[in-house]
Design an enzyme around this catalytic site. Structure first.
Site, mmCIF file in Angstrom:
data_model
loop_
_atom_site.group_PDB
_atom_site.id
_atom_site.type_symbol
_atom_site.label_atom_id
_atom_site.label_comp_id
_atom_site.label_asym_id
_atom_site.label_seq_id
_atom_site.Cartn_x
_atom_site.Cartn_y
_atom_site.Cartn_z
ATOM 1 N N GLY A 133 0.787 -1.226 0.000
ATOM 2 C CA GLY A 133 0.000 0.000 0.000
ATOM 3 C C GLY A 133 0.816 1.271 0.000
ATOM 4 C CD GLU A 176 1.372 -9.445 0.711
ATOM 5 O OE1 GLU A 176 1.368 -10.616 1.108
ATOM 6 O OE2 GLU A 176 0.337 -8.731 0.674
ATOM 7 N N GLY A 215 3.305 -3.259 -4.826
ATOM 8 C CA GLY A 215 3.010 -3.444 -6.242
ATOM 9 C C GLY A 215 3.092 -2.109 -6.951
ATOM 10 C CB CYS A 260 -21.195 5.512 -24.589
ATOM 11 S SG CYS A 260 -20.940 5.751 -26.351
ATOM 12 C CD GLU A 261 -21.171 4.543 -18.682
ATOM 13 O OE1 GLU A 261 -21.625 5.356 -17.852
ATOM 14 O OE2 GLU A 261 -21.759 3.496 -19.031
#
Length: 468
Positions: free
Chosen positions: A267, A309, A311, A383-384
Site C-alpha cells: 500500500g 507486498e 506493487g 459512452c459514459e
C-alpha cells in the site's frame, strides 16, 4: 491564481514542464518530444499506434532493488522478504524481472498463478491471496507447491487443509487479520477497517489459529494484514504492526514457540500529481522497523521475519500511457470555460478515475508550445459521462486534434483493470530498456473480440422461421 473550476490545481506558467517525482526518472524532452527510458514517444506511436502503455524496464528493476534494499537493511537482524503484488501489473516479463531482482511474487487468482508458473517462477516463492479463492484454484495452488497461502476466513482454513491433505503435503499458511487501522486513503482503497470483506477480526483470530494448528496438513507460519493503498507515510503501517504484534505474541505463547513470520502487506503510495508527497521508502522502512523493534521489546518476543507486498510503488511511476487527441470542446460554465480534450482511450484502459476519482497528470508529448496554459479535462471515448482520464490539468491553450498526449504514473492498475467496454480492444503493454522498445502484451484486435462470441458462428434464422 487557481482556476475556479479546479481550485485544487495550482496555477502554472509552464504547461510543458514535467513535474519531478510524477514523471518517470530520466524523462525529458528532445526537440519538444517526450522521451521515456530513451524511447521517443511520437516514434513509438508511429510504430505501434495509440493508445499504448509504455513501461520503463530499467526503472521498474531499480525500484524493485531499492525497496528490497530498504527493508532488508531496516530488518537486517530478523530478515525481510519482499513479495511483488502481481495485481498491479503482471506479465511474463514483469514476473521474471521481479525474480531476477530477488523478489517473491504474490498472486490472488488462478490466472495470475498460471501466468507466474508459465513464466518459470518457483512455486515456493509465491504467495496466494484472495478473499474467495475457488476450490479449483486452491487445488491448483497446493498441487503446484505454492509457498504460502493467506487464509482469509474460517471456510478457507478447512478448504486449504482438505486440499493439502489430498495432495499429501503440509501447506504453509498465514492468517489475514483486520487490525482496525483506517488508512488515510480513499474508502474503497482502505482494506483493514471493520466493515469490509478482507480478513478476520483480532478477537476471532486465536480460535482460528488453534483450529489451524489442529489440522496436520497446515502449518501456521505467521499473520498477515494490509491496511489499504496509496498511503504516504509510515504511521498507519506502524500502528497496524503494533496491534498485530500483540496478537502475534499471544499466539506464540499459546503454542509454546513464537511464530516465525509477520506479513505487513503493501500500500505504499506514489505521486500521481505535483501535489502528492509520499514519504521516501527508506524512511518508511526505518521508522516501521523502529516501531516493530520497540513493540517486540515491550512484549518480550523476538522480532519475526518481516514480509511486505508492494506493487504500485514498484511499477506505477515507471508507466506512461500515450493517446491521440481527437476532439476539443470548450464548455462555457458560470465559473469559466472548461475545455474537454477527448482522446482515443479512457476508462477501458484506465478505470481508476471512474472507480474512485483517481487523479493523474498529463502533457502533450509530441511538441512544446509557447501558448498560455489553459484548464482542460481529458476525457475518454467511451459512452459514459464518468469516462474521465484526467479531471483537471493545465495544457497549452493550442492543444489540437492529432496531438500526442501522455499521462504519467500509469504502470499500476491500468492494464490490470482494463476492459472491453463498448467492445474497444485493449491497448498493448510495451517495455523500453536503453531506448529499445518491445511488446510485452500485444494490442487486442476486433477479431479477438469477435472470436469469443459464439453467436457469430451460427446462421441467424430468417423472419417467421422456427427458432427451435
Amino acid at each position: 491564481m487557481p482556476h475556479p473550476l479546479a481550485p485544487q490545481l495550482p496555477a502554472t506558467d509552464d504547461a510543458n514542464a514535467l513535474a519531478a517525482g510524477v514523471w518517470p526518472e530520466g524523462a525529458e524532452r528532445r526537440d519538444g518530444a517526450l522521451v521515456v527510458g530513451g524511447a521517443i514517444l511520437p516514434a513509438v506511436a508511429a510504430e505501434h499506434g495509440t493508445p499504448f502503455l509504455l513501461v520503463d524496464e530499467g526503472l521498474v528493476r531499480a525500484r524493485a532493488r531499492r525497496i528490497r534494499a530498504a527493508f532488508e537493511a531496516a530488518f537486517a537482524v530478523s530478515g525481510a522478504d519482499v513479495y511483488y503484488a502481481g495485481k498491479a501489473l503482471l506479465t511474463a516479463d514483469v514476473a521474471r524481472w521481479m525474480r531476477e531482482e530477488g523478489l517473491r511474487l504474490d498472486v490472488c487468482t488462478g490466472g495470475e498463478l498460471a501466468l507466474a508458473l508459465a513464466a518459470g517462477l518457483e512455486p515456493a516463492r509465491l504467495g496466494f491471496h484472495g478473499n474467495n479463492k475457488g476450490l479449483l484454484e486452491i487445488e491448483q495452488g497446493v498441487a503446484a507447491g505454492v509457498g504460502t497461502f493467506v487464509l482469509d476466513s474460517e471456510v478457507e482454513v478447512e478448504r486449504v487443509a482438505e486440499a493439502a491433505a489430498r495432495a499429501g503435503r503440509v501447506q504453509r499458511v498465514r492468517l489475514r487479520i483486520s487490525v482496525g487501522v483506517h488508512a488515510s486513503t480513499h474508502e474503497f482503497l482502505a482494506t483493514s477497517h471493520e466493515d469490509q470483506k478482507f480478513g478476520v477480526p483480532i478477537a476471532e483470530a486465536p480460535a482460528l489459529a488453534a483450529r489451524i494448528r489442529e489440522l496436520p496438513s497446515l502449518e501456521l507460519v505467521g499473520l498477515h494484514t494490509h491496511i489499504g493503498s496509496q498511503i504516504f507515510d509510515h504511521e498507519g503501517f506502524a500502528e497496524s504492526a503494533r496491534r498485530l504484534l500483540a496478537l502475534h505474541a499471544e499466539l506464540g505463547e499459546a503454542a509454546g514457540a513464537p511464530l516465525p513470520e509477520l506479513n505487513l502487506g503493501g500500500g505504499f503510495g506514489i505521486a500521481y500529481t505535483a501535489a502528492d508527497s509520499p514519504e521516501p521508502i527508506e524512511a518508511i522502512a526505518d521508522r516501521l522497523a523502529a516501531s516493530v523493534h520497540e513493540r517486540c521489546a515491550e512484549l518480550g518476543i523476538p522480532v519475526p521475519r518481516i514480509a511486505i507486498e508492494p506493487g504500485r510503488w514498484i511499477v506505477g511511476p515507471a508507466g506512461v500511457t500515450a493517446y491521440t487527441v481527437g476532439t476539443i470542446k470548450p464548455v462555457q460554465l458560470d465559473e469559466g470555460v472548461r475545455t474537454y480534450v477527448s482522446v482515443d482511450g479512457g476508462m477501458g484502459d484506465n478505470a481508476r478515475p471512474a472507480l474512485y476519482g483517481a487523479q493523474y497528470s498529463a502533457r502533450i508529448a509530441s511538441r512544446v508550445s509557447e501558448a498560455e496554459a489553459a484548464l482542460v479535462r481529458v476525457a475518454g471515448r467511451h459512452c459514459e459521462s464518468g469516462d474521465i482520464v484526467v479531471d483537471a490539468e493545465w495544457l497549452p491553450a493550442d492543444v489540437a486534434p492529432g496531438d500526442l498526449l501522455a499521462v504519467a504514473a500509469t504502470g499500476a492498475y491500468c492494464h490490470s483493470l482494463a476492459s472491453n467496454y463498448n467492445l474497444a480492444p485493449r491497448p498493448p503493454v510495451l517495455a523500453v530498456r536503453d531506448g529499445v522498445v518491445r511488446t510485452l502484451v500485444r494490442r487486442e484486435t476486433i477479431d479477438d473480440l469477435l472470436a469469443r462470441d459464439t453467436g457469430l458462428g451460427r446462421v441467424a434464422p430468417t423472419a417467421g422461421e422456427d427458432h427451435e
